[in-house]
Design a protein around this motif. Structure first.
Motif, PDB file in Angstrom:
ATOM      1  N   THR A 185       0.835  -1.202   0.000  1.00 20.84           N
ATOM      2  CA  THR A 185       0.000   0.000   0.000  1.00 20.84           C
ATOM      3  C   THR A 185       0.868   1.250   0.000  1.00 20.84           C
ATOM      4  N   LEU A 186       1.946   1.174   0.748  1.00 19.29           N
ATOM      5  CA  LEU A 186       2.817   2.349   0.900  1.00 19.29           C
ATOM      6  C   LEU A 186       3.516   2.713  -0.410  1.00 19.29           C
ATOM      7  N   THR A 187       3.812   1.725  -1.238  1.00 17.63           N
ATOM      8  CA  THR A 187       4.487   2.018  -2.507  1.00 17.63           C
ATOM      9  C   THR A 187       3.635   2.887  -3.431  1.00 17.63           C
ATOM     10  N   LYS A 188       2.307   2.831  -3.217  1.00 20.89           N
ATOM     11  CA  LYS A 188       1.418   3.640  -4.063  1.00 20.89           C
ATOM     12  C   LYS A 188       1.228   5.056  -3.515  1.00 20.89           C
ATOM     13  N   THR A 189       1.402   5.194  -2.191  1.00 23.03           N
ATOM     14  CA  THR A 189       1.118   6.494  -1.563  1.00 23.03           C
ATOM     15  C   THR A 189       2.371   7.285  -1.194  1.00 23.03           C
ATOM     16  N   SER A 190       3.441   6.585  -0.833  1.00 21.08           N
ATOM     17  CA  SER A 190       4.659   7.295  -0.399  1.00 21.08           C
ATOM     18  C   SER A 190       5.885   6.457  -0.712  1.00 21.08           C
ATOM     19  N   ALA A 191       6.504   6.760  -1.828  1.00 25.15           N
ATOM     20  CA  ALA A 191       7.675   5.986  -2.248  1.00 25.15           C
ATOM     21  C   ALA A 191       8.826   6.117  -1.257  1.00 25.15           C
ATOM     22  N   ASP A 192       8.982   7.321  -0.672  1.00 31.11           N
ATOM     23  CA  ASP A 192      10.086   7.531   0.275  1.00 31.11           C
ATOM     24  C   ASP A 192       9.920   6.666   1.520  1.00 31.11           C
ATOM     25  N   LYS A 193       8.690   6.643   2.059  1.00 29.07           N
ATOM     26  CA  LYS A 193       8.438   5.812   3.240  1.00 29.07           C
ATOM     27  C   LYS A 193       8.589   4.329   2.907  1.00 29.07           C
ATOM     28  N   ALA A 194       8.161   3.978   1.697  1.00 28.88           N
ATOM     29  CA  ALA A 194       8.279   2.568   1.282  1.00 28.88           C
ATOM     30  C   ALA A 194       9.746   2.163   1.241  1.00 28.88           C
ATOM     31  N   GLN A 196      12.153   3.536   2.997  1.00 32.83           N
ATOM     32  CA  GLN A 196      12.632   3.488   4.379  1.00 32.83           C
ATOM     33  C   GLN A 196      12.222   2.176   5.053  1.00 32.83           C
ATOM     34  N   VAL A 197      10.988   1.754   4.808  1.00 30.02           N
ATOM     35  CA  VAL A 197      10.509   0.504   5.416  1.00 30.02           C
ATOM     36  C   VAL A 197      11.270  -0.683   4.856  1.00 30.02           C
ATOM     37  N   CYS A 198      11.554  -0.647   3.553  1.00 32.64           N
ATOM     38  CA  CYS A 198      12.323  -1.741   2.947  1.00 32.64           C
ATOM     39  C   CYS A 198      13.691  -1.875   3.606  1.00 32.64           C
ATOM     40  N   LEU A 199      14.333  -0.727   3.823  1.00 30.96           N
ATOM     41  CA  LEU A 199      15.661  -0.754   4.448  1.00 30.96           C
ATOM     42  C   LEU A 199      15.584  -1.278   5.889  1.00 30.96           C
ATOM     43  N   LEU A 201      13.241  -3.196   7.144  1.00 26.12           N
ATOM     44  CA  LEU A 201      12.875  -4.607   7.101  1.00 26.12           C
ATOM     45  C   LEU A 201      14.091  -5.466   6.731  1.00 26.12           C
ATOM     46  N   ALA A 202      14.885  -4.990   5.790  1.00 27.10           N
ATOM     47  CA  ALA A 202      16.088  -5.728   5.395  1.00 27.10           C
ATOM     48  C   ALA A 202      17.072  -5.816   6.558  1.00 27.10           C
ATOM     49  N   GLU A 203      17.227  -4.700   7.283  1.00 26.71           N
ATOM     50  CA  GLU A 203      18.138  -4.697   8.438  1.00 26.71           C
ATOM     51  C   GLU A 203      17.616  -5.614   9.542  1.00 26.71           C
ATOM     52  N   PHE A 204      16.283  -5.603   9.710  1.00 26.52           N
ATOM     53  CA  PHE A 204      15.675  -6.487  10.710  1.00 26.52           C
ATOM     54  C   PHE A 204      15.959  -7.953  10.371  1.00 26.52           C
ATOM     55  N   LEU A 205      15.779  -8.324   9.109  1.00 23.89           N
ATOM     56  CA  LEU A 205      16.014  -9.711   8.691  1.00 23.89           C
ATOM     57  C   LEU A 205      17.500 -10.057   8.778  1.00 23.89           C
ATOM     58  N   ARG A 206      18.369  -9.098   8.423  1.00 20.75           N
ATOM     59  CA  ARG A 206      19.802  -9.356   8.511  1.00 20.75           C
ATOM     60  C   ARG A 206      20.210  -9.674   9.938  1.00 20.75           C
ATOM     61  N   TYR A 207      19.674  -8.883  10.869  1.00 18.98           N
ATOM     62  CA  TYR A 207      19.985  -9.124  12.289  1.00 18.98           C
ATOM     63  C   TYR A 207      19.464 -10.497  12.721  1.00 18.98           C
ATOM     64  N   SER A 208      18.218 -10.825  12.319  1.00 20.66           N
ATOM     65  CA  SER A 208      17.611 -12.098  12.711  1.00 20.66           C
ATOM     66  C   SER A 208      18.432 -13.274  12.218  1.00 20.66           C
ATOM     67  N   TYR A 229      12.545  -2.986  14.088  1.00 24.28           N
ATOM     68  CA  TYR A 229      11.267  -3.699  14.205  1.00 24.28           C
ATOM     69  C   TYR A 229      10.115  -2.712  14.408  1.00 24.28           C
ATOM     70  N   LEU A 230      10.321  -1.770  15.318  1.00 24.24           N
ATOM     71  CA  LEU A 230       9.259  -0.798  15.592  1.00 24.24           C
ATOM     72  C   LEU A 230       9.031   0.143  14.404  1.00 24.24           C
ATOM     73  N   GLY A 231      10.125   0.436  13.653  1.00 21.38           N
ATOM     74  CA  GLY A 231       9.969   1.288  12.475  1.00 21.38           C
ATOM     75  C   GLY A 231       9.013   0.686  11.469  1.00 21.38           C
ATOM     76  N   VAL A 232       9.108  -0.622  11.269  1.00 19.34           N
ATOM     77  CA  VAL A 232       8.198  -1.295  10.338  1.00 19.34           C
ATOM     78  C   VAL A 232       6.795  -1.367  10.927  1.00 19.34           C
ATOM     79  N   GLU A 233       6.699  -1.686  12.226  1.00 16.39           N
ATOM     80  CA  GLU A 233       5.387  -1.816  12.853  1.00 16.39           C
ATOM     81  C   GLU A 233       4.651  -0.474  12.897  1.00 16.39           C
ATOM     82  N   LYS A 234       5.392   0.632  13.017  1.00 19.10           N
ATOM     83  CA  LYS A 234       4.734   1.938  13.061  1.00 19.10           C
ATOM     84  C   LYS A 234       4.087   2.288  11.727  1.00 19.10           C
TER      85      LYS A 234
END
Length: 354
Positions: A185-194, A196-199, A201-208, A229-234
């Motif tokens: 949904t975010l990719t359609k409304t805010s590319a910048d936020k999308a 940021q979330v991708c980064l 999420l990638a960092e979260f998975l890298r840590y995991s 984690y909270l950045g993605v959840e927010k």
């Protein structure tokens, strides 16, 4: 139950080992009392059978009088009294039995033979008591070692199961599904936020993936993971999710168990923020205090919340803490009328993260 009575094989071996003792005392009796072998076996076989039960019953006395007792006087007195009473009962039984044989055979030789063999029986009773006591304490020690080994294996199994559940939890299938749904949904409304979330999420998975194989990490690394984690959840929860962190900077370089903070935040989101229409604030206090790191995570209580036990996350974390800190760490959960909180007390390790 006496260990030797749990198995027919062990009982038969005990009886087989007892027969030479019966034959030996009968042989001695022929010399001491001038009796024939037949008379010796008639008089002493029932007596030695009774002594076999006395031999077995001493195990229960030893079980109720452990060697680890600090009161040596009480330990010795109890065994001395038991020895005297058991020996007296046994010898008295032999005397009554000899009197009964006098009546049956209409002769007086049996009581005479008993009087001759009584000192020998008394000495044998003392010897058998000490022999049985030593064997009983050996059996009790072996039983205790077996129980301790079984408990250790059970604890190891529980820890392994907790680790397995933890590794499965690091995959976060529901978290990934929810994040990707929000991201689409975010990719359609805010590319910048999308982006940021991708980064995040990638960092979260890298840590995991990277730190799931490490037992300890720095507080700073764990906090970065929490923030990703909270950045993605927010993004998914919007204004419903708020945070209030109070972090002691001097604790950031300390070492703690990896993924020891994330379950607290996940638990708060799953059982509180997601369940409340108006969301809520997750509070996190982390500081050094009295030789340990103190963590207090709290959140508002949702209506009909099942947060008391914390699902699988908190029990898994408790099992991992017990294993990693050798039971020196504590986790305390408390559910009040308005808030649910989890407190962690993690010993300072003073070591570099492995």
């Amino acid at each position: 139950m006496h260990p030797l009575l749990k198995s027919v094989r062990h009982l038969l071996l005990l009886v087989a080992a007892w027969l030479p003792a019966v034959a030996g005392i009968a042989y001695v009796h022929t010399f001491v009392a001038g009796a024939s072998y037949k008379q010796a076996f008639i008089l002493l076989t029932p007596v030695m059978v009774l002594e076999l039960f006395v031999f077995l019953s001493i195990w229960f006395v030893c079980k109720s009088t452990p060697l680890e007792t600090r009161n040596i006087g009480y330990f010795l007195l109890r065994h001395l009294v038991t020895l005297v009473v058991m020996n007296a009962i046994w010898v008295h039984f032999a005397m009554l039995y000899s009197e009964m044989l006098n009546v049956i055979y209409e002769a007086t030789i049996w009581r005479t033979q008993f009087d001759s063999i009584m000192p020998v029986l008394t000495v044998i009773g003392v010897f058998i008591y000490f022999l049985s006591a030593m064997l009983s304490y050996l059996l009790l020690a072996l039983e205790q070692a077996r129980v301790s080994e079984q408990e250790a294996l059970n604890n190891q199994l529980k820890a392994s199961q907790a680790e397995l559940r933890f590794l499965k939890a690091t995959i976060h299938p529901h978290f990934l599904f929810n994040s990707l749904t929000a991201l689409s949904t975010l990719t359609k409304t805010s590319a910048d936020k999308a982006q940021q979330v991708c980064l995040q999420l990638a960092e979260f998975l890298r840590y995991s993936l990277t730190f799931s194989k490490k037992e300890f990490v720095s507080v700073s690394e764990e906090m970065d993971h929490i923030n990703n984690y909270l950045g993605v959840e927010k993004i998914r929860l919007g204004k419903r999710l708020d945070t209030a962190f109070e972090i002691d900077d001097s604790a950031l370089n300390e070492t703690i168990l990896s993924f020891s903070l994330q379950p607290l935040i996940e638990n708060a989101i799953k059982h509180s923020i997601e369940q409340r229409l108006d969301g809520g604030t997750i509070s996190l206090i982390l500081k050094k205090a009295d030789g340990h790191i103190f963590v207090n995570a709290s959140n508002p209580v949702a209506e009909n919340s099942q947060q008391t036990k914390g699902g699988h996350g908190l029990p898994n974390l408790k099992a991992r803490l017990e294993k990693a800190y050798n039971n020196d760490a504590k986790i305390l959960a408390h559910k009040g009328e308005a808030a649910f909180s989890v407190k962690l007390y993690l010993p300072l390790l003073n070591t570099e993260p492995k």
